[in-house]
Write an enzyme that holds these catalytic residues in place. Sequence first.
Site, PDB file in Angstrom:
ATOM      1  CB  SER A 270     -14.996  21.018  21.166  1.00  0.00           C
ATOM      2  OG  SER A 270     -14.574  22.286  21.534  1.00  0.00           O
ATOM      3  CE  LYS A 274     -18.499  23.952  25.398  1.00  0.00           C
ATOM      4  NZ  LYS A 274     -17.212  24.025  25.986  1.00  0.00           N
ATOM      5  CD1 TRP A 361     -11.039  27.447  24.635  1.00  0.00           C
ATOM      6  CD2 TRP A 361     -10.202  29.167  25.801  1.00  0.00           C
ATOM      7  NE1 TRP A 361     -11.932  28.489  24.556  1.00  0.00           N
ATOM      8  CE2 TRP A 361     -11.442  29.553  25.263  1.00  0.00           C
ATOM      9  CE3 TRP A 361      -9.492  30.081  26.583  1.00  0.00           C
ATOM     10  CZ2 TRP A 361     -11.999  30.820  25.474  1.00  0.00           C
ATOM     11  CZ3 TRP A 361     -10.043  31.338  26.797  1.00  0.00           C
ATOM     12  CH2 TRP A 361     -11.285  31.690  26.243  1.00  0.00           C
ATOM     13  CG  HIS A 418      -9.725  22.091  21.119  1.00  0.00           C
ATOM     14  ND1 HIS A 418     -10.295  21.671  22.293  1.00  0.00           N
ATOM     15  CD2 HIS A 418     -10.742  22.503  20.326  1.00  0.00           C
ATOM     16  CE1 HIS A 418     -11.608  21.828  22.220  1.00  0.00           C
ATOM     17  NE2 HIS A 418     -11.907  22.326  21.033  1.00  0.00           N
TER      18      HIS A 418
HETATM   19  C1  GTR Z   1     -14.374  27.348  21.466  1.00  0.00           C
HETATM   20  C2  GTR Z   1     -15.129  27.449  22.743  1.00  0.00           C
HETATM   21  C3  GTR Z   1     -15.030  26.156  23.496  1.00  0.00           C
HETATM   22  C4  GTR Z   1     -15.251  24.952  22.610  1.00  0.00           C
HETATM   23  C5  GTR Z   1     -14.738  25.141  21.194  1.00  0.00           C
HETATM   24  C6  GTR Z   1     -15.283  24.162  20.149  1.00  0.00           C
HETATM   25  O1  GTR Z   1     -14.324  28.528  20.772  1.00  0.00           O
HETATM   26  O2  GTR Z   1     -14.610  28.503  23.484  1.00  0.00           O
HETATM   27  O3  GTR Z   1     -15.913  26.164  24.590  1.00  0.00           O
HETATM   28  O4  GTR Z   1     -16.552  24.552  22.617  1.00  0.00           O
HETATM   29  O5  GTR Z   1     -14.997  26.393  20.696  1.00  0.00           O
HETATM   30  O6  GTR Z   1     -16.431  23.751  20.190  1.00  0.00           O
HETATM   31  O7  GTR Z   1     -14.505  23.864  19.241  1.00  0.00           O
END
Ligand code: GTR
Length: 439
Positions: A270, A274, A361, A418
């Site tokens: 996540s 990045k 997402w 996720h």
């Molecule tokens: C979310 C965000 C994502 C992702 C995620 C995370 O809220 O929108 O870009 O980075 O968090 O890090 O779990």
Amino acid sequence: FAVSPVNAQKFQANYDESKVPDYELPDPLTTQSGTAVTEASQWPDRRAEIVDLFTQHVFGQMPDDRQVECEIVRRDDQVHQGATVRTELTVTVKPPQSDAGAADGEAESVEIHVLVDVPRSTSGQDDAAPPAVPAFLGLNFQGNHTVTTDPKVRITQSWVRDRRNETTEENRATAAGRGVAASRWPIEMLNQRGYANITAYYGDIDPDFDDGFENGLHGLMPEFIAGLPPEQRPGSIAAWSYGLSCILDAIEMTPDLGIDISKVAVLGHSRLGKTALWAGATDPRFALVVSNDSGCGGAALSRRAIGETVGRINSSFPHWFCDGFEQYNLNENSLPVDSHQLIGLAAPRPIAVGSATEDKWADPVGEFLAARAASPVYELLGLPGLIDNTGNTPLQPPHPDHAYSNGAISYHLRRGGHDLAEHDWRRYLDFADRFLKQD
Ligand code: GTR
């Protein structure tokens, strides 16, 4: 991190493929002045150009130099019935020399607490040092004490996001958090497969809130940051990536750990996916790069504007990127780069991108398309990029729970949401076996 209703509406998420705008991806193999890159020998210059573009328009600038010290705090060779040697390190990061330094109020150092789990070698000769092992290095979200139930692991003292449960109290971690993230860190499995695991809490490096560059690594370099064009000041992702390089410095300084410094993969999930992509791009010592569900600002193509968009991420998490990234809110086509180029910056090193079916997402399709569009960089360097099981360029993402992993770029799609799951780790370990288990 609430998004104000005005912004949420302005940056309303689209999940409809038919509404993806027409777009053209910037060519990784055409220089900014329009010259075609047709020879491997031209790649280093073009690569430097792309790194600069991501620095200026997406992540911001960190110093080129680092000052790091490392101390072993604790060692325990009885973990996993003696199969694992567990070490806790304190990595002290000092202001870089490129900061004029010692300004009034400048923090003196930042401590990153690192948990290192190395498989005990069974193959070493009696007196000879056992062979050094490959490793995965990844930051964790809640503290090292959350990746294992081991009661001896230090509980982070750094600022933590309030989780509204008993694992945090007034932005500090509590013992109730022990092991809550263990499913994301199958350390015993990694060790059994011959890999060390290295992890640290991302909040040790930079707390995950908009603090105006006050805390964490940013706080060590006020003069450096003040000297940058304002839109190129480094966001948290740049700081976390720099922190990963500091940890790698510390591992390199501590050969006794038994880790082969030439075989360290950087991995993240996540926002930390990045971060892993940017760390792999900025630090060529990472031997393999893994992006798990990294989404917008990570492996997903910004130009598709589906799921989380540039505008939305900049309004929810303005501190992750540099301010220059905001120019591309609702304006992705003007971004001089896109995520296929971030993936291509790993070349010729292997890179794995993982997505999950329900993680819309993060745009699983956009992550697949980016992995595929990075292939020309690998091909220029004489390697297969993303290929399917017949050796061809895949037209569609793989079926759920399958992978395309025969080239130097791997892409897999896990069934589910996720998360960083054991399934993902198995894909990454299988892929890494092809590259990091060779002499
Ligand atoms: C979310 C965000 C994502 C992702 C995620 C995370 O809220 O929108 O870009 O980075 O968090 O890090 O779990």
